[in-house]
Design a protein around this motif. Structure first.
Motif, mmCIF file in Angstrom:
data_model
loop_
_atom_site.group_PDB
_atom_site.id
_atom_site.type_symbol
_atom_site.label_atom_id
_atom_site.label_comp_id
_atom_site.label_asym_id
_atom_site.label_seq_id
_atom_site.Cartn_x
_atom_site.Cartn_y
_atom_site.Cartn_z
ATOM 1 N N LYS A 22 1.131 -1.117 -0.276
ATOM 2 C CA LYS A 22 0.161 -0.075 0.026
ATOM 3 C C LYS A 22 0.887 0.918 -0.161
ATOM 4 O O LYS A 22 0.614 2.663 -0.813
ATOM 5 N N GLU A 26 0.351 4.398 -2.460
ATOM 6 C CA GLU A 26 0.725 5.632 -2.360
ATOM 7 C C GLU A 26 1.797 6.124 -3.146
ATOM 8 O O GLU A 26 0.916 7.700 -3.395
ATOM 9 N N TYR A 59 -7.574 8.350 -4.044
ATOM 10 C CA TYR A 59 -8.003 7.820 -2.484
ATOM 11 C C TYR A 59 -8.512 7.246 -2.170
ATOM 12 O O TYR A 59 -8.780 6.577 -1.258
ATOM 13 N N GLU A 60 -10.366 7.682 -2.448
ATOM 14 C CA GLU A 60 -11.287 6.190 -2.520
ATOM 15 C C GLU A 60 -10.526 4.565 -3.201
ATOM 16 O O GLU A 60 -10.916 3.630 -2.296
ATOM 17 N N LEU A 62 -7.776 3.682 -2.592
ATOM 18 C CA LEU A 62 -6.755 2.678 -1.680
ATOM 19 C C LEU A 62 -7.424 2.395 -0.404
ATOM 20 O O LEU A 62 -6.985 1.737 0.407
ATOM 21 N N GLN A 63 -8.746 3.121 -0.257
ATOM 22 C CA GLN A 63 -9.684 2.477 0.464
ATOM 23 C C GLN A 63 -10.466 0.769 0.352
ATOM 24 O O GLN A 63 -10.589 1.002 1.443
ATOM 25 N N GLU A 64 -10.469 1.002 -0.627
ATOM 26 C CA GLU A 64 -10.872 -0.651 -0.911
ATOM 27 C C GLU A 64 -10.342 -1.662 -0.271
ATOM 28 O O GLU A 64 -9.027 -1.804 -0.030
#
Length: 64
Positions: A22, A26, A59-60, A62-64
């Protein structure tokens, strides 16, 4: 831009595989978001896209 398994239409590459990270994802997204937004994206599979469509959702994704 040929993105392979990095960026797809509506998502990003998997980070849960043994070689995934991750933190690295990023870092890569931070670098590419400053490229010209009209660049077309051709992923390793699936529909093409553009940075203009994908950057607002990084950023959405990355949250999945």
């Amino acid at each position: 831009m040929f993105t392979g398994d990095f960026i797809f239409y509506g998502t990003i590459g998997r980070m849960d595989l043994p070689s995934g990270s991750k933190r690295d994802m990023e870092h890569s997204l931070e670098k590419i978001k400053d490229y010209p937004l009209d660049i077309k994206i051709y992923p390793g599979h699936g529909a093409p896209s553009t940075l203009q469509r994908e950057v607002p959702h990084f950023y959405e994704y990355l949250q999945e």
